[in-house]
Design a protein around this motif. Structure first.
Motif, mmCIF file in Angstrom:
data_model
loop_
_atom_site.group_PDB
_atom_site.id
_atom_site.type_symbol
_atom_site.label_atom_id
_atom_site.label_comp_id
_atom_site.label_asym_id
_atom_site.label_seq_id
_atom_site.Cartn_x
_atom_site.Cartn_y
_atom_site.Cartn_z
ATOM 1 N N TRP A 58 -5.204 -10.707 -10.681
ATOM 2 C CA TRP A 58 -4.661 -9.518 -11.330
ATOM 3 C C TRP A 58 -3.356 -9.050 -10.691
ATOM 4 C CZ3 TRP A 58 -6.193 -7.724 -15.843
ATOM 5 C CH2 TRP A 58 -7.453 -8.095 -16.303
ATOM 6 N N TRP A 59 -2.932 -9.674 -9.603
ATOM 7 C CA TRP A 59 -1.717 -9.246 -8.898
ATOM 8 C C TRP A 59 -0.502 -9.376 -9.809
ATOM 9 C CZ3 TRP A 59 2.935 -11.132 -6.712
ATOM 10 C CH2 TRP A 59 3.501 -10.309 -5.738
ATOM 11 N N GLY A 60 0.301 -8.350 -9.851
ATOM 12 C CA GLY A 60 1.543 -8.380 -10.619
ATOM 13 C C GLY A 60 1.398 -8.027 -12.078
ATOM 14 N N HIS A 61 0.169 -7.773 -12.546
ATOM 15 C CA HIS A 61 -0.006 -7.369 -13.938
ATOM 16 C C HIS A 61 0.340 -5.897 -14.095
ATOM 17 C CE1 HIS A 61 -2.742 -10.976 -14.327
ATOM 18 N NE2 HIS A 61 -1.857 -11.126 -15.285
ATOM 19 N N PRO A 62 0.950 -5.549 -15.211
ATOM 20 C CA PRO A 62 1.312 -4.133 -15.435
ATOM 21 C C PRO A 62 0.097 -3.258 -15.648
ATOM 22 C CG PRO A 62 2.054 -5.516 -17.280
ATOM 23 C CD PRO A 62 1.410 -6.407 -16.265
ATOM 24 N N ARG A 85 0.821 -1.226 0.000
ATOM 25 C CA ARG A 85 0.000 0.000 0.000
ATOM 26 C C ARG A 85 0.849 1.267 0.000
ATOM 27 N NH1 ARG A 85 -3.266 -3.094 4.387
ATOM 28 N NH2 ARG A 85 -5.080 -3.825 3.205
ATOM 29 N N GLY A 86 2.178 1.107 -0.010
ATOM 30 C CA GLY A 86 3.073 2.255 -0.008
ATOM 31 C C GLY A 86 3.412 2.760 1.375
ATOM 32 N N LEU A 87 3.147 1.957 2.398
ATOM 33 C CA LEU A 87 3.419 2.332 3.784
ATOM 34 C C LEU A 87 4.565 1.491 4.323
ATOM 35 C CD1 LEU A 87 -0.294 2.265 4.969
ATOM 36 C CD2 LEU A 87 1.021 4.283 4.289
ATOM 37 N N THR A 88 5.223 1.983 5.350
ATOM 38 C CA THR A 88 6.272 1.204 6.016
ATOM 39 C C THR A 88 5.860 0.992 7.458
ATOM 40 O OG1 THR A 88 7.955 2.184 4.586
ATOM 41 C CG2 THR A 88 8.719 1.098 6.595
ATOM 42 N N GLU A 89 5.526 -0.250 7.763
ATOM 43 C CA GLU A 89 5.101 -0.628 9.116
ATOM 44 C C GLU A 89 5.888 -1.863 9.512
ATOM 45 O OE1 GLU A 89 3.154 -0.110 12.585
ATOM 46 O OE2 GLU A 89 2.700 1.139 10.853
ATOM 47 N N LEU A 90 6.437 -1.864 10.697
ATOM 48 C CA LEU A 90 7.210 -3.000 11.182
ATOM 49 C C LEU A 90 6.314 -4.217 11.351
ATOM 50 C CD1 LEU A 90 10.066 -3.760 12.118
ATOM 51 C CD2 LEU A 90 9.349 -3.178 14.432
ATOM 52 N N ALA A 91 6.739 -5.351 10.830
ATOM 53 C CA ALA A 91 5.996 -6.602 10.985
ATOM 54 C C ALA A 91 6.248 -7.165 12.376
ATOM 55 C CB ALA A 91 6.424 -7.605 9.920
ATOM 56 N N ASP A 98 -2.439 -1.010 -4.749
ATOM 57 C CA ASP A 98 -1.223 -0.228 -4.626
ATOM 58 C C ASP A 98 -1.397 1.105 -5.348
ATOM 59 O OD1 ASP A 98 -0.865 -0.707 -7.366
ATOM 60 O OD2 ASP A 98 0.713 -2.199 -7.064
ATOM 61 N N ALA A 99 -0.336 1.893 -5.435
ATOM 62 C CA ALA A 99 -0.404 3.218 -6.050
ATOM 63 C C ALA A 99 -0.765 3.159 -7.529
ATOM 64 C CB ALA A 99 0.926 3.942 -5.865
ATOM 65 N N ASN A 100 -0.551 2.017 -8.181
ATOM 66 C CA ASN A 100 -0.870 1.855 -9.599
ATOM 67 C C ASN A 100 -2.254 1.263 -9.833
ATOM 68 O OD1 ASN A 100 1.701 2.794 -10.458
ATOM 69 N ND2 ASN A 100 2.553 0.812 -9.924
ATOM 70 N N GLY A 101 -2.992 1.012 -8.752
ATOM 71 C CA GLY A 101 -4.331 0.455 -8.883
ATOM 72 C C GLY A 101 -4.371 -1.060 -8.948
#
Length: 106
Positions: free
Chosen positions: A102-106, A31-37, A90-93
């Motif tokens: 659809w994951w990983g498709h351009p 999602r463009g965030l940085t969170e510690l796992a 993600d930022a690209n939709g």
């Protein structure tokens, strides 16, 4: 988390190995965030036939919020209507869930 396999030393070693390999929450990062796992989760839940001790590729590093979202929306319901573990794009939709077709498709 106080029952088998989570109380075993084998799981504790596997968990530490995954958090060392991927210290950032997978879903937040998508999602463009940085969170510690802080949690290591099975990609395929044990309750749905998943291996209790899979390879590191079968595990996800997650923050507590994303883990709770996945567990309540996917694991406990034995999958949901759309089969997605995580909501959102993600930022690209693109969907953030690698199980989405659809994951990983351009």
């Amino acid at each position: 988390m106080s029952k088998w396999p989570y109380i075993t030393s084998k799981w504790k070693r596997l968990r530490l190995a995954k958090l060392s390999e991927c210290p950032v929450c997978f879903a937040c990062e998508q999602r463009g965030l940085t969170e510690l796992a802080t949690v290591v989760d099975h990609m395929k839940p044990i309750s749905q036939g998943g291996d209790p001790f899979p390879s590191l590729d079968g595990l996800l590093s997650l923050c507590a919020r994303c883990h709770n979202e996945k567990t309540s929306g996917f694991d406990r319901t034995h999958g949901n209507a759309n089969g997605r573990r995580f909501k959102g794009c993600d930022a690209n939709g693109n969907p953030i869930d690698p199980a989405d077709g659809w994951w990983g498709h351009p």
